[in-house]
Design an enzyme around this catalytic site. Structure first.
Site, PDB file in Angstrom:
ATOM      1  N   PRO A 220       0.837  -1.201   0.000  1.00  0.00           N
ATOM      2  CA  PRO A 220       0.000   0.000   0.000  1.00  0.00           C
ATOM      3  C   PRO A 220       0.873   1.253   0.000  1.00  0.00           C
ATOM      4  CG  PRO A 220      -0.793  -1.585   1.609  1.00  0.00           C
ATOM      5  CD  PRO A 220       0.529  -2.097   1.109  1.00  0.00           C
ATOM      6  N   CYS A 221       0.614   2.137  -0.939  1.00  0.00           N
ATOM      7  CA  CYS A 221       1.513   3.287  -1.126  1.00  0.00           C
ATOM      8  C   CYS A 221       0.815   4.627  -0.945  1.00  0.00           C
ATOM      9  CB  CYS A 221       2.156   3.213  -2.507  1.00  0.00           C
ATOM     10  SG  CYS A 221       0.963   3.259  -3.855  1.00  0.00           S
ATOM     11  N   GLN A 222      -0.345   4.647  -0.316  1.00  0.00           N
ATOM     12  CA  GLN A 222      -1.069   5.905  -0.172  1.00  0.00           C
ATOM     13  C   GLN A 222      -0.238   6.973   0.537  1.00  0.00           C
ATOM     14  OE1 GLN A 222      -2.200   2.884   0.474  1.00  0.00           O
ATOM     15  NE2 GLN A 222      -4.304   2.629  -0.178  1.00  0.00           N
TER      16      GLN A 222
ATOM     17  N   ILE B 151       2.931   7.510   0.316  1.00  0.00           N
ATOM     18  CA  ILE B 151       4.044   8.042  -0.469  1.00  0.00           C
ATOM     19  C   ILE B 151       3.637   8.438  -1.887  1.00  0.00           C
ATOM     20  CG2 ILE B 151       5.830   6.848   0.840  1.00  0.00           C
ATOM     21  CD1 ILE B 151       5.902   4.714  -1.359  1.00  0.00           C
ATOM     22  N   SER B 152       2.407   8.157  -2.232  1.00  0.00           N
ATOM     23  CA  SER B 152       1.917   8.449  -3.571  1.00  0.00           C
ATOM     24  C   SER B 152       1.787   9.955  -3.809  1.00  0.00           C
ATOM     25  CB  SER B 152       0.549   7.786  -3.755  1.00  0.00           C
ATOM     26  OG  SER B 152      -0.054   8.222  -4.941  1.00  0.00           O
TER      27      SER B 152
END
Length: 120
Positions: A86-88, A90-91
């Protein structure tokens, strides 16, 4: 030249599998077999189970918590780990708070643990 080609199947663990989109795409270019899925989402696990029953995905166990995943049985038996953590955090379209423990992107550290312990 044909004798130089390695045609073996790569044993793969799918991490944060979701509906296994990464694995399905990978199968188009590499001979791979998923030997274990790791997915915490109930709906995603149901989709994985349904697709395994339909033979659209490789039949394999589903582990439901990346943080408790036991790597010992897989060491020396797995060629590849796939998945997107899950990259929310760092997105560019997310909070950009960075990777840190206690956040969804903190699962990055679990990925690193699996890589170092399984040694694909």
């Amino acid at each position: 030249m044909k004798d130089n080609v390695d045609t073996r199947t790569l044993n793969t663990i799918s991490i944060c599998s979701g509906y296994e989109g990464i694995g399905l795409g990978l199968r188009e270019v590499v001979r791979t077999r998923i030997v274990c899925y790791v997915e915490i989402g109930v709906e995603a696990c149901e989709i994985l189970a349904r697709h395994m029953a339909e033979k659209a995905l490789d039949e394999a166990p589903v582990w439901t918590d990346l943080k408790t995943f036991d790597t010992e049985p897989w060491r020396g038996k797995v060629d590849m780990l796939t998945g997107g953590f899950p990259c929310q955090d760092i997105s560019h379209s997310g909070k950009r708070a960075g990777i840190s423990e206690g956040t969804r992107s903190g699962l990055f550290y679990e990925y690193a643990r699996l890589i170092s312990e399984i040694r694909p």
